[in-house]
Write a protein that holds these residues in place. Structure first.
Motif, PDB file in Angstrom:
ATOM      1  N   THR A  12       0.849  -1.204   0.000  1.00  0.00           N
ATOM      2  CA  THR A  12       0.000   0.000   0.000  1.00  0.00           C
ATOM      3  C   THR A  12       0.882   1.250   0.000  1.00  0.00           C
ATOM      4  OG1 THR A  12      -1.656  -1.265   1.212  1.00  0.00           O
ATOM      5  CG2 THR A  12      -1.926   1.096   1.208  1.00  0.00           C
ATOM      6  N   PHE A  13       2.032   1.171   0.669  1.00  0.00           N
ATOM      7  CA  PHE A  13       3.003   2.265   0.714  1.00  0.00           C
ATOM      8  C   PHE A  13       2.351   3.561   1.200  1.00  0.00           C
ATOM      9  CE2 PHE A  13       4.798  -0.434  -2.881  1.00  0.00           C
ATOM     10  CZ  PHE A  13       5.638  -1.127  -2.035  1.00  0.00           C
ATOM     11  N   ASP A  14       1.805   3.501   2.397  1.00  0.00           N
ATOM     12  CA  ASP A  14       1.028   4.625   2.955  1.00  0.00           C
ATOM     13  C   ASP A  14       1.605   5.069   4.282  1.00  0.00           C
ATOM     14  OD1 ASP A  14      -1.000   6.451   3.133  1.00  0.00           O
ATOM     15  OD2 ASP A  14      -2.524   5.051   3.817  1.00  0.00           O
ATOM     16  N   PRO A  15       2.839   5.661   4.309  1.00  0.00           N
ATOM     17  CA  PRO A  15       3.672   5.978   3.152  1.00  0.00           C
ATOM     18  C   PRO A  15       4.788   4.942   2.972  1.00  0.00           C
ATOM     19  CG  PRO A  15       4.524   7.141   5.063  1.00  0.00           C
ATOM     20  CD  PRO A  15       3.382   6.266   5.553  1.00  0.00           C
ATOM     21  N   VAL A  16       5.472   5.039   1.830  1.00  0.00           N
ATOM     22  CA  VAL A  16       6.688   4.256   1.601  1.00  0.00           C
ATOM     23  C   VAL A  16       7.755   4.750   2.593  1.00  0.00           C
ATOM     24  CG1 VAL A  16       7.543   5.849  -0.170  1.00  0.00           C
ATOM     25  CG2 VAL A  16       8.241   3.440  -0.248  1.00  0.00           C
ATOM     26  N   VAL A  52      -7.234   4.021   3.608  1.00  0.00           N
ATOM     27  CA  VAL A  52      -5.962   4.313   2.936  1.00  0.00           C
ATOM     28  C   VAL A  52      -5.972   5.688   2.296  1.00  0.00           C
ATOM     29  CG1 VAL A  52      -5.231   1.951   2.423  1.00  0.00           C
ATOM     30  CG2 VAL A  52      -6.782   3.100   0.869  1.00  0.00           C
ATOM     31  N   SER A  53      -4.782   6.290   2.199  1.00  0.00           N
ATOM     32  CA  SER A  53      -4.666   7.588   1.536  1.00  0.00           C
ATOM     33  C   SER A  53      -4.910   7.421   0.043  1.00  0.00           C
ATOM     34  CB  SER A  53      -3.263   8.162   1.740  1.00  0.00           C
ATOM     35  OG  SER A  53      -3.001   8.299   3.110  1.00  0.00           O
ATOM     36  N   GLN A  54      -5.194   8.560  -0.587  1.00  0.00           N
ATOM     37  CA  GLN A  54      -5.422   8.560  -2.032  1.00  0.00           C
ATOM     38  C   GLN A  54      -4.295   7.848  -2.778  1.00  0.00           C
ATOM     39  OE1 GLN A  54      -5.968  12.120  -4.602  1.00  0.00           O
ATOM     40  NE2 GLN A  54      -6.563  12.957  -2.625  1.00  0.00           N
ATOM     41  N   VAL A 178       3.262  11.337  12.618  1.00  0.00           N
ATOM     42  CA  VAL A 178       2.860  12.613  11.993  1.00  0.00           C
ATOM     43  C   VAL A 178       1.632  13.160  12.718  1.00  0.00           C
ATOM     44  CG1 VAL A 178       2.019  13.719   9.878  1.00  0.00           C
ATOM     45  CG2 VAL A 178       3.830  12.002   9.736  1.00  0.00           C
ATOM     46  N   ALA A 179       0.673  12.294  12.991  1.00  0.00           N
ATOM     47  CA  ALA A 179      -0.562  12.735  13.666  1.00  0.00           C
ATOM     48  C   ALA A 179      -0.261  13.336  15.034  1.00  0.00           C
ATOM     49  CB  ALA A 179      -1.525  11.563  13.808  1.00  0.00           C
ATOM     50  N   GLU A 180       0.776  12.809  15.677  1.00  0.00           N
ATOM     51  CA  GLU A 180       1.142  13.287  17.023  1.00  0.00           C
ATOM     52  C   GLU A 180       2.176  14.405  16.981  1.00  0.00           C
ATOM     53  OE1 GLU A 180      -0.412  12.408  19.770  1.00  0.00           O
ATOM     54  OE2 GLU A 180      -1.667  11.057  18.573  1.00  0.00           O
ATOM     55  N   GLY A 181       2.557  14.826  15.776  1.00  0.00           N
ATOM     56  CA  GLY A 181       3.544  15.899  15.632  1.00  0.00           C
ATOM     57  C   GLY A 181       4.962  15.468  15.963  1.00  0.00           C
ATOM     58  N   MET A 182       5.235  14.173  15.896  1.00  0.00           N
ATOM     59  CA  MET A 182       6.589  13.666  16.188  1.00  0.00           C
ATOM     60  C   MET A 182       7.403  13.602  14.885  1.00  0.00           C
ATOM     61  SD  MET A 182       5.191  10.699  18.621  1.00  0.00           S
ATOM     62  CE  MET A 182       6.644   9.710  18.856  1.00  0.00           C
ATOM     63  N   PRO A 183       8.750  13.662  14.989  1.00  0.00           N
ATOM     64  CA  PRO A 183       9.575  13.667  13.766  1.00  0.00           C
ATOM     65  C   PRO A 183       9.571  12.332  13.024  1.00  0.00           C
ATOM     66  CG  PRO A 183      10.973  13.614  15.719  1.00  0.00           C
ATOM     67  CD  PRO A 183       9.558  13.773  16.208  1.00  0.00           C
ATOM     68  N   TYR A 195       7.053  15.913   1.070  1.00  0.00           N
ATOM     69  CA  TYR A 195       5.761  15.730   0.398  1.00  0.00           C
ATOM     70  C   TYR A 195       4.637  15.569   1.438  1.00  0.00           C
ATOM     71  CZ  TYR A 195       2.224  13.994  -2.852  1.00  0.00           C
ATOM     72  OH  TYR A 195       1.077  13.842  -3.587  1.00  0.00           O
ATOM     73  N   ILE A 196       4.894  14.762   2.466  1.00  0.00           N
ATOM     74  CA  ILE A 196       3.881  14.541   3.521  1.00  0.00           C
ATOM     75  C   ILE A 196       3.528  15.866   4.188  1.00  0.00           C
ATOM     76  CG2 ILE A 196       3.555  13.522   5.830  1.00  0.00           C
ATOM     77  CD1 ILE A 196       5.208  11.090   4.805  1.00  0.00           C
ATOM     78  N   ASP A 197       4.578  16.645   4.435  1.00  0.00           N
ATOM     79  CA  ASP A 197       4.385  17.923   5.105  1.00  0.00           C
ATOM     80  C   ASP A 197       3.616  18.893   4.204  1.00  0.00           C
ATOM     81  OD1 ASP A 197       4.792  19.553   7.295  1.00  0.00           O
ATOM     82  OD2 ASP A 197       6.465  20.581   6.295  1.00  0.00           O
ATOM     83  N   LYS A 198       4.043  18.972   2.941  1.00  0.00           N
ATOM     84  CA  LYS A 198       3.439  19.906   1.984  1.00  0.00           C
ATOM     85  C   LYS A 198       1.960  19.589   1.764  1.00  0.00           C
ATOM     86  CE  LYS A 198       4.034  21.268  -2.841  1.00  0.00           C
ATOM     87  NZ  LYS A 198       4.880  21.082  -4.030  1.00  0.00           N
ATOM     88  N   MET A 199       1.627  18.316   1.662  1.00  0.00           N
ATOM     89  CA  MET A 199       0.245  17.914   1.374  1.00  0.00           C
ATOM     90  C   MET A 199      -0.599  17.749   2.647  1.00  0.00           C
ATOM     91  SD  MET A 199      -0.098  17.818  -1.778  1.00  0.00           S
ATOM     92  CE  MET A 199       0.957  17.948  -3.206  1.00  0.00           C
ATOM     93  N   GLY A 200       0.037  17.893   3.797  1.00  0.00           N
ATOM     94  CA  GLY A 200      -0.702  17.764   5.054  1.00  0.00           C
ATOM     95  C   GLY A 200      -1.214  16.363   5.314  1.00  0.00           C
ATOM     96  N   LEU A 201      -0.509  15.375   4.787  1.00  0.00           N
ATOM     97  CA  LEU A 201      -0.964  13.991   4.966  1.00  0.00           C
ATOM     98  C   LEU A 201      -0.800  13.554   6.427  1.00  0.00           C
ATOM     99  CD1 LEU A 201       0.582  12.166   1.853  1.00  0.00           C
ATOM    100  CD2 LEU A 201      -1.640  13.292   2.069  1.00  0.00           C
ATOM    101  N   TYR A 202      -1.699  12.697   6.852  1.00  0.00           N
ATOM    102  CA  TYR A 202      -1.638  11.999   8.149  1.00  0.00           C
ATOM    103  C   TYR A 202      -1.818  12.909   9.363  1.00  0.00           C
ATOM    104  CZ  TYR A 202       0.607   8.886   4.815  1.00  0.00           C
ATOM    105  OH  TYR A 202       0.900   8.145   3.711  1.00  0.00           O
ATOM    106  N   ARG A 203      -2.060  14.211   9.116  1.00  0.00           N
ATOM    107  CA  ARG A 203      -2.291  15.073  10.284  1.00  0.00           C
ATOM    108  C   ARG A 203      -3.646  14.749  10.884  1.00  0.00           C
ATOM    109  NH1 ARG A 203      -0.625  20.791   7.665  1.00  0.00           N
ATOM    110  NH2 ARG A 203       1.539  20.267   7.181  1.00  0.00           N
TER     111      ARG A 203
END
Ligand code: NAP
Length: 216
Positions: A12-16, A52-54, A178-183, A195-203
């Motif tokens: 699924t690579f959500d994310p890779v 799953v993400s898009q 990411v959801a918890e704001g951890m690195p 990319y995750i940051d730019k698209m706001g994924l998993y927040r």
């Protein structure tokens, strides 16, 4: 393993993440594969779309992650194929498009492989490929063996178990972090992190929108 051989890295690579990249490279080296094609699942048959993400996000992150390895490529095959993504269709497509390859190795996680007895058109999958089950350190191999035992012996013999220490990294942990704001630095390639940051994924808040919405 023979001279011309290709790996299909299904997930699924959500994310890779780096665990996936290390797995693909280890199997490539071990079996002497010419290339490894990453195939992000379009619509996993065992999951609902909200889980799953898009597909396009997952595809683009996989392209970013694999860009620096000349032996890696990414296929849109499952993403562009309508309906649930069945591995049997994917391996048949690869076999047809690549011509008479000597060997295809389908690589995926051990937790997915232990579900194999419930997958559709198993004979077709094993007619075309060997299967590598990549596992995390400390994986309950006995349970894996028990479930695989449901398969006929000739199919079982084509399944190879591989422990990959780097698979201590997991997509679910990255989503949680990411959801918890951890690195997530050093868990995913930098381009994927950006990319995750730019698209706001998993927040936590916009996660629902990203699972359904546009890329914009
Ligand atoms: P999953 O349930 O999301 O993942 C199961 C486990 O395997 C997770 O721990 C996952 O870790 C790991 N994993 C997944 N892909 C991996 C890979 N390429 N290398 C190493 N570890 C991996 O499973 P999935 O991703 O949806 O499905 C895996 C593959 O099986 C896909 O290609 C899918 O299309 C195929 N599949 C086919 C059928 C069918 O044809 N009927 C049914 C089910 C699955 P991470 O979360 O960290 O990746």
């Amino acid at each position: 393993m023979t001279n011309r051989a290709i790996g299909i890295m299904g997930g699924t690579f959500d994310p890779v993440h780096y665990g996936h990249l290390v797995t693909a490279e280890s199997v490539r080296a071990h079996y002497g594969l010419q290339e490894v094609v990453f195939v992000p699942t379009g619509m996993p048959p065992h999951k609902s779309p909200e889980q799953v993400s898009q597909a396009e996000h997952r595809y683009l992150m996989t392209v970013l992650a694999t860009a620096t390895n000349p032996a890696f490529s990414v296929s849109r095959s499952e993403i562009d194929r309508p309906g649930p993504s069945f591995t049997a269709d994917t391996v048949r497509e690869v076999r047809q498009s690549r011509g008479p390859l000597d060997e295809i190795v389908f690589i995926t996680g051990a937790d997915a492989v232990r579900q194999l007895p419930s997958w559709s058109r198993l004979d077709e999958i094993f007619q075309h490929c060997e299967v590598v089950a990549a596992s995390r350190p400390g994986y309950p191999f006995a349970e894996f063996e028990q479930e695989i035992a449901l398969l006929p012996r000739p199919l079982r013999r084509r399944i190879h178990f591989l422990e990959v220490p780097a698979l201590a990294i997991s997509s679910s942990d990255i989503r949680h972090r990411v959801a918890e704001g951890m690195p997530i630095r050093y868990l995913v390639p930098e381009a994927v992190q950006i990319y995750i940051d730019k698209m706001g994924l998993y927040r936590k808040v916009p996660a629902a929108a990203n699972r359904r919405g546009d890329l914009s």
